[in-house]
Scaffold this active site. Structure first.
Site, PDB file in Angstrom:
ATOM      1  N   LYS A   1       0.852  -1.191   0.000  1.00  0.00           N
ATOM      2  CA  LYS A   1       0.000   0.000   0.000  1.00  0.00           C
ATOM      3  C   LYS A   1       0.881   1.232   0.000  1.00  0.00           C
ATOM      4  CE  LYS A   1      -2.855   2.092   3.491  1.00  0.00           C
ATOM      5  NZ  LYS A   1      -3.926   1.884   4.451  1.00  0.00           N
TER       6      LYS A   1
HETATM    7  C1  R5P Z   1      -3.487   4.586   8.836  1.00  0.00           C
HETATM    8  O1  R5P Z   1      -4.112   4.808   9.834  1.00  0.00           O
HETATM    9  C2  R5P Z   1      -3.800   3.457   8.031  1.00  0.00           C
HETATM   10  O2  R5P Z   1      -2.764   2.863   7.340  1.00  0.00           O
HETATM   11  C3  R5P Z   1      -4.972   3.714   7.126  1.00  0.00           C
HETATM   12  O3  R5P Z   1      -5.485   2.449   6.893  1.00  0.00           O
HETATM   13  C4  R5P Z   1      -4.619   4.375   5.805  1.00  0.00           C
HETATM   14  O4  R5P Z   1      -4.003   5.613   6.001  1.00  0.00           O
HETATM   15  C5  R5P Z   1      -5.825   4.519   4.898  1.00  0.00           C
HETATM   16  O5  R5P Z   1      -6.743   5.382   5.410  1.00  0.00           O
HETATM   17  P1  R5P Z   1      -6.978   6.824   4.777  1.00  0.00           P
HETATM   18  O6  R5P Z   1      -7.629   6.596   3.436  1.00  0.00           O
HETATM   19  O7  R5P Z   1      -7.878   7.507   5.731  1.00  0.00           O
HETATM   20  O8  R5P Z   1      -5.658   7.482   4.622  1.00  0.00           O
END
Ligand code: R5P
Length: 294
Positions: free
Chosen positions: A203
């Site tokens: 990711k």
């Molecule tokens: C951080 O808290 C996590 O990796 C989240 O799952 C990631 O940042 C995705 O969430 P957002 O779309 O809110 O950034």
């Protein structure tokens, strides 16, 4: 024991039909074991090859952030519209019904909060608990270029080794320190390191210049985080560009659960990710569904 009386003689051997030996549809996943492929196929739709992950794991370092005050109230109704829920074990056990049919991606690192150095993370879940929770992947945060680069990369490799033992994929989450530049060069470095060290998918963040070089040089699927809340049309445009430039999906949190119409937004994101819908058309869909309160 089966009754052997009256058993018919086998004769349908289809000697003219060659055995199937198809490759697995997901980039870089062909050499994985059956269980791991099966779990990945519950995350990445086998028809589109893409995924819409709903990320709600923010509480592990942020506490009850806006939109996640009550996962049982705010998030559980959204689950049917996502492909996967990315969540911590505490939230999963306490607030998500165990009869959910959706694939779970479990956040397995932690150990820091917004009050201290966020990069000081380590493994915070035993693989046995991931097995008990029947998860489809384990998410490990890595901080390439930060003070804790070494520690977080080795946490990831430990999880990859345990995941290979039990057939559970590891998702490497590339976190970018405040002092780091978010550009294609950095993300090529971070994503490639994660893939070479064994993560089954990675990711990262979308960047407007050179993102296609990040997806091209990473041998496993890349999903993008949504990041901070944007106007819906901007979040849909970002998702569209990421998909068109080689991403295999999104792992979106705030741009969904902080939207005034989260289900409408999830459906619009799905249209972009699974059906290559344009951001304009997807935004029209969002607006229509929002007005119908769907
Ligand atoms: C951080 O808290 C996590 O990796 C989240 O799952 C990631 O940042 C995705 O969430 P957002 O779309 O809110 O950034």
């Amino acid at each position: 024991m089966a009754d052997i009386d009256g058993t018919n003689e086998p004769k349908q051997f289809f000697t003219d039909v060659p055995p199937t030996s198809e490759g697995f549809y997901l980039k870089g996943s062909n050499s994985l074991d059956w269980g791991m492929k099966n779990r990945l196929s519950r995350i990445f739709n086998p028809v589109s090859g893409k995924t819409v992950m709903l990320a709600v794991d923010h509480g592990y370092f942020l506490g009850p952030t806006a939109g996640l005050e009550r996962i049982d109230v705010n998030i559980v109704p959204l689950i049917p519209y996502a492909d996967t829920l990315m969540i911590t074990r505490g939230a999963l056990r306490t607030m998500v019904p165990a009869d959910t049919q959706k694939a779970i991606v479990l956040r397995v690192t932690g150990g820091a909060s917004i009050l201290t150095d966020l990069s000081n993370e380590d493994l915070a879940v035993d693989i046995e608990d991931a097995v008990r929770l029947n998860v489809c992947a384990m998410a490990v945060q890595v901080y390439v270029g930060s003070e804790h680069e070494h520690q977080t990369l080795l946490s990831m490799t430990r999880m990859v080794d345990m995941g290979l033992r039990y057939g559970i994929p590891t998702l490497a989450v590339t976190a970018v320190g405040k002092e780091m530049v978010r550009d294609a060069k950095y993300f090529r470095l971070a994503t490639r390191i994660c893939a070479e060290l064994g993560a089954q998918y990675v990711k990262t963040y979308y960047i407007s210049e050179g993102f296609e070089t990040v997806t091209a040089s990473c041998p496993v699927p890349i999903v993008i985080a949504g990041g901070k809340k944007l106007p819906e049309i901007d979040a849909l445009t970002m998702a569209y560009r990421a998909i068109q430039e080689g991403a295999a999906g999104v792992d979106m949190g705030r741009n969904i659960f902080q939207s005034v119409a989260p289900i409408a937004m999830l459906k619009a994101v799905r249209a972009v990710v699974h059906e290559n819908e344009t951001p304009e058309k997807a935004f029209e869909l969002y607006t229509t569904l929002k007005s119908e309160k769907k």
